[in-house]
Design a protein around this motif. Structure first.
Motif, short mmCIF file in Angstrom:
data_model
loop_
_atom_site.label_atom_id
_atom_site.label_comp_id
_atom_site.label_asym_id
_atom_site.label_seq_id
_atom_site.Cartn_x
_atom_site.Cartn_y
_atom_site.Cartn_z
N ILE A 287 0.83 -1.20 0.00
CA ILE A 287 0.00 0.00 0.00
C ILE A 287 0.87 1.25 0.00
O ILE A 287 2.01 1.24 0.45
CB ILE A 287 -0.94 0.04 1.22
N MET A 288 0.32 2.35 -0.52
CA MET A 288 1.01 3.63 -0.50
C MET A 288 0.57 4.45 0.70
O MET A 288 -0.60 4.44 1.08
CB MET A 288 0.70 4.41 -1.77
N THR A 289 1.51 5.18 1.30
CA THR A 289 1.18 6.08 2.40
C THR A 289 2.20 7.20 2.47
O THR A 289 3.18 7.20 1.71
CB THR A 289 1.10 5.32 3.74
N ASN A 290 1.98 8.16 3.38
CA ASN A 290 2.94 9.24 3.63
C ASN A 290 3.84 8.87 4.80
O ASN A 290 3.38 8.26 5.77
CB ASN A 290 2.22 10.54 3.98
N LEU A 291 5.10 9.29 4.72
CA LEU A 291 6.07 9.05 5.78
C LEU A 291 6.30 10.32 6.59
O LEU A 291 6.58 11.37 6.01
CB LEU A 291 7.39 8.58 5.19
N TYR A 292 6.22 10.21 7.92
CA TYR A 292 6.50 11.33 8.81
C TYR A 292 7.53 10.87 9.85
O TYR A 292 7.17 10.49 10.97
CB TYR A 292 5.23 11.81 9.49
N PRO A 293 8.83 10.90 9.51
CA PRO A 293 9.84 10.52 10.50
C PRO A 293 9.77 11.42 11.73
O PRO A 293 9.57 12.64 11.61
CB PRO A 293 11.16 10.72 9.74
N PHE A 294 9.91 10.82 12.90
CA PHE A 294 9.91 11.63 14.12
C PHE A 294 10.98 12.70 14.06
O PHE A 294 10.86 13.76 14.68
CB PHE A 294 10.14 10.73 15.34
N LEU A 295 12.05 12.44 13.30
CA LEU A 295 13.12 13.42 13.15
C LEU A 295 12.64 14.73 12.53
O LEU A 295 13.28 15.77 12.70
CB LEU A 295 14.24 12.83 12.28
N MET A 296 11.52 14.69 11.81
CA MET A 296 11.01 15.90 11.15
C MET A 296 10.37 16.87 12.14
O MET A 296 10.12 18.02 11.81
CB MET A 296 10.01 15.52 10.06
N GLY A 297 10.08 16.40 13.34
CA GLY A 297 9.60 17.28 14.40
C GLY A 297 8.37 18.07 14.03
O GLY A 297 7.38 17.54 13.51
N ASP A 298 8.43 19.39 14.28
CA ASP A 298 7.26 20.25 14.12
C ASP A 298 6.73 20.29 12.69
O ASP A 298 5.53 20.48 12.48
CB ASP A 298 7.58 21.67 14.58
N ALA A 299 7.60 20.13 11.70
CA ALA A 299 7.14 20.17 10.30
C ALA A 299 6.13 19.06 10.04
O ALA A 299 5.12 19.27 9.36
CB ALA A 299 8.33 20.03 9.36
N ALA A 300 6.39 17.86 10.60
CA ALA A 300 5.46 16.75 10.43
C ALA A 300 4.24 16.92 11.32
O ALA A 300 3.10 16.67 10.90
CB ALA A 300 6.17 15.43 10.74
N LEU A 301 4.45 17.35 12.56
CA LEU A 301 3.33 17.52 13.50
C LEU A 301 2.33 18.53 12.98
O LEU A 301 1.11 18.32 13.05
CB LEU A 301 3.86 17.95 14.87
N LYS A 302 2.83 19.63 12.45
CA LYS A 302 1.92 20.67 11.94
C LYS A 302 1.10 20.15 10.77
O LYS A 302 -0.10 20.42 10.68
CB LYS A 302 2.73 21.90 11.52
N PRO A 307 -0.35 17.00 18.23
CA PRO A 307 0.45 17.76 19.21
C PRO A 307 1.82 17.15 19.48
O PRO A 307 2.74 17.86 19.91
CB PRO A 307 -0.42 17.73 20.47
N TYR A 308 1.98 15.85 19.26
CA TYR A 308 3.23 15.19 19.63
C TYR A 308 3.29 13.82 18.96
O TYR A 308 2.27 13.28 18.52
CB TYR A 308 3.31 15.01 21.16
#
Length: 442
Positions: A287-302, A307-308
């Protein structure tokens, strides 16, 4: 379409051991293989096939180097009655390899079947077609994001054609929606009655939303009936979401279950080709999905309006994956849990919908084709758990753990990635040569 294998023998005439092993392979291969008439190795060049296969080796191989070098098709060495290479042939394979002749030698019956399916995939791609429905990339809801993606470029289309032979056909999303709107109400009603019993739907998904979803599915059905050879289709459903009152998620689910059609969220051609090759060759969900590494911090959270990130050991080696509010478009037959729910993202119409599904926890492989179309980037991972965030764009996301998050992020091919169930690194390595693809681990 069957895979056409050309058996070759090394001696002047087929030996008894060649005949015995070929008979074993014909039983093991099943109905998916079209076995051509065996020929002596020197007469193999020029015969139309997907690959040559050597059922029986001998010391004659050392004296047939020129004949091996003249072969232009993939060379399969399957010399045991178990559908694998025989241990006694490692020396011959090494001899050939060091003189420029690469061979493919499965170490299990599964790998033999994987290779044969991959050869069929290669043939189908050469005559296949991918549909991408879009109109104006620069005038959508999020053009500042979408105009960055390689899959929109003419170069990407040309590279797919050059590498795999597949044709990419762009069609109008607006015209598709107009076709959907013209479908008689009774036909849509009949389709709703047909699928309702087998498709779990959230009670909050109103009747009109269900009808709109099935209108789009029926319009795609009609287009596929009129267009031979379609292996995948995608719609620029987010950036051009103002075009339709629905999203294609239910359509993609039903069209996969009913036709085997691979889908592409946001008409991502590179995800489509990755999913198609992985699923059709290895028969493991992809399946296809988006990746949000925790390393991306606020850019991914926003972006996900959360919130976290979850509390984990080694957060630098973890990735949150989510797409349109949930994990992604997961067909029912691949899911451990599955429900069709109302839309999550504000960017789409209030009548739109999304799939809330899960794939099994445990080992999986993150894979994506590169822009050069000559390799897959491959990462082993573990799906550890699912996380839910209320009032966010991630109502149910999957958390992955990788070995080295910094290296993972540095070498990613895209924010879109394909999650394949299971640790399939070795299996990808085996099929890579017959598809002309390298497997690069990150």
């Amino acid at each position: 379409m069957s895979t056409r294998l050309l058996p070759i023998y090394l001696e002047e005439h087929p030996t008894d051991s060649f005949r015995r092993q070929l008979a074993e392979l014909q039983l093991l291969g099943g109905r998916s293989i079209d076995w051509l008439e065996p020929v002596q190795i020197g007469r193999a060049p020029g015969i139309d096939a997907d690959a040559v296969i050597v059922p029986d080796m001998s010391g004659v191989a050392y004296r047939s180097l020129a004949e091996f070098q003249a072969l232009t098709l993939p060379i399969l060495v399957v010399t045991s009655e178990f559908g694998t290479v025989s241990m006694w042939d490692w020396e011959i394979r090494d001899y050939l390899r060091r003189r420029g002749v690469e061979t493919v030698a499965p170490t299990s019956l599964q790998e033999f079947h994987d290779v044969c399916r991959a050869l069929g995939v290669k043939t189908r791609l050469a005559s296949g077609r991918m549909l991408a429905y879009q109109d104006n990339l620069g005038a959508g809801k999020q053009p500042d994001i979408f105009k960055r993606f390689y899959w929109w470029e003419d170069e990407c289309v040309q590279d797919l054609q050059r590498t795999f032979g597949v044709t990419v056909e762009h069609r109008s999303y607006k015209e598709l929606v107009a076709r959907a709107d013209s479908i008689p109400e009774q036909r849509v009603e009949d389709e709703l009655q047909r699928v309702s019993a087998g498709v779990p739907m959230d009670h909050a998904l109103v009747r009109r939303a269900r009808m709109e979803a099935l209108r789009l599915k029926l319009a795609l059905d009609d287009e596929l009936d009129e267009t031979p050879g379609v292996i995948a289709a995608g719609i620029n459903c987010l950036n051009e979401s103002a075009t339709a009152r629905t999203t294609p998620c239910l359509a993609w689910n039903l069209l996969f279950e009913e036709r085997g059609l691979i889908w592409g969220c946001e008409a991502d051609l590179t995800s489509m080709i990755t999913q198609y090759i992985t699923w059709e060759s290895l028969r493991t969900p992809a399946i296809m999905t988006n990746l949000y590494p925790f390393l991306m911090g606020d850019a991914a959270l926003k972006h996900e309006k959360i919130p976290y990130f979850p509390t984990v050991d080694e957060p630098q080696n973890h990735i949150l994956t989510a797409h349109c509010g949930f994990v992604g478009v997961i067909p029912q037959s691949w899911a451990t849990e599955w429900t069709l729910r109302p839309r999550v993202l504000e960017i789409v119409d209030p009548l739109a919908h999304m799939i809330d599904g899960r794939i099994p926890e445990g080992d999986l492989t993150v894979v994506k084709i590169t822009s050069t179309m000559d390799s897959f980037v491959v990462t082993p991972a573990v799906l550890t758990n699912y996380e839910q965030y209320e009032n966010s764009d991630c109502l149910n996301g999957a958390v992955l753990r990788v070995e080295d998050g910094y290296r993972f992020e540095e070498h990613l091919a895209s924010h879109h990635a394909v999650l394949a169930v299971g640790d399939i690194q070795r299996r990808l390595d085996v099929i890579g040569p017959v598809l002309g693809l390298q497997m690069v681990r990150i």
